[in-house]
Design an enzyme around this catalytic site. Sequence first.
Site, mmCIF file in Angstrom:
data_model
loop_
_atom_site.group_PDB
_atom_site.id
_atom_site.type_symbol
_atom_site.label_atom_id
_atom_site.label_comp_id
_atom_site.label_asym_id
_atom_site.label_seq_id
_atom_site.Cartn_x
_atom_site.Cartn_y
_atom_site.Cartn_z
ATOM 1 N N ASP A 106 -8.329 -1.617 5.593
ATOM 2 C CA ASP A 106 -8.338 -0.411 6.423
ATOM 3 C C ASP A 106 -8.102 0.867 5.630
ATOM 4 O O ASP A 106 -8.508 1.947 6.047
ATOM 5 C CB ASP A 106 -7.256 -0.515 7.505
ATOM 6 C CG ASP A 106 -5.870 -0.670 6.885
ATOM 7 O OD1 ASP A 106 -5.715 -1.515 5.964
ATOM 8 O OD2 ASP A 106 -4.938 0.039 7.306
ATOM 9 N N THR A 125 0.831 -1.207 0.000
ATOM 10 C CA THR A 125 0.000 0.000 0.000
ATOM 11 C C THR A 125 0.869 1.261 0.000
ATOM 12 O O THR A 125 1.971 1.244 0.545
ATOM 13 C CB THR A 125 -0.862 -0.039 1.272
ATOM 14 O OG1 THR A 125 -1.799 -1.080 1.121
ATOM 15 C CG2 THR A 125 -1.568 1.244 1.570
HETATM 16 N N1 ASP Z 1 -3.494 -2.394 4.697
HETATM 17 C C1 ASP Z 1 -3.787 -2.853 3.375
HETATM 18 C C2 ASP Z 1 -5.060 -3.650 3.391
HETATM 19 O O1 ASP Z 1 -5.288 -4.364 4.342
HETATM 20 C C3 ASP Z 1 -2.718 -3.698 2.807
HETATM 21 C C4 ASP Z 1 -1.373 -3.031 2.721
HETATM 22 O O2 ASP Z 1 -0.993 -2.279 3.616
HETATM 23 O O3 ASP Z 1 -0.675 -3.262 1.718
HETATM 24 O O4 ASP Z 1 -5.789 -3.593 2.420
#
Ligand code: ASP
Length: 300
Positions: free
Chosen positions: A199, A168
């Site tokens: 999230d 992300t």
């Molecule tokens: N936090 C993100 C999710 O759960 C994933 C990530 O941080 O790459 O969608």
Amino acid sequence: MTNWQLMIHGGCGSMRLTAEEERAGRAGLNSALDAGEAILARGGDALDAVEAAARVLEDHPSFNAGRGSVLTHDGHIELDAAIMDGRTRSAGAVAGLRTVRAPISAARAVMERSPHVLLSFDGAEEFVREQGLETVDPSWFEIPERRAMLDRVLAEGGAFDADVKYGTIGAVAADVNGHVAAATSTGGLTAKRWNRIGDSPLIGAGTYADDRAAAISATGSGEYFIRTVAAHELCARMRMKGEDLQTALDGVLAEIGALGGKGGMIAVSPAGEAAWGFTTAGMYRGKVSASGREVAVHGA
Ligand code: ASP
């Protein structure tokens, strides 16, 4: 006038990267810092800076957002993003987009041009098309490495985060007027199903900005960041417990760790302080202010 500050992340995880992957990731981080710095250094708004930085990271294939996003269980892409303005606590978010090139700008359009905060799937697509945002064929987002990652995860039984790499992207900034803003954008988790939403697009969980405390963007095992309402919790610790930025950030990550989750966060305060932390081996991250620039991948 206060000190401006921009901090970005490109996800956290094991960070077992080839030299070429690391070089490409660092180049992407530097370009994003350039884009945000150009706005903040001339007195521009934190909100514009985080959007500009996030758009660069979305377009860069090293990260799991926009182009280079991970694939769902049935092999397509569902993009989530959120943006928040600490001055007014206005916020906008999108989930499950498939054709919008810059999901972060779609989130901003929701914030500024709709009466809502979060739009999802077909309705979100319809809204952003009406707004005239650039769309691309879904194949534009896909890169061969993510297809190979999906095949590997499915071969191993389809565990959602089997390779524990969260790519992300996020940006947080404080501008010279003491306003903060936060932006987060993601493809979510490899092999996600059932229109799972993490999230990142949930205001308060992966993204939050409040001029009374801080602006935050998170990365990691999203379900834990939702359960702890992590980004808002960081602000609450500052406002109600009087914790400083780094203490509040470390406290939230410890809480997530106690529940069994992993991840990282970046945060800036309206005074221009910056803090980052992660409980994985590394996190793509960078920051720039009038006093200099730092880009890092591994270690603490
Ligand atoms: N936090 C993100 C999710 O759960 C994933 C990530 O941080 O790459 O969608």
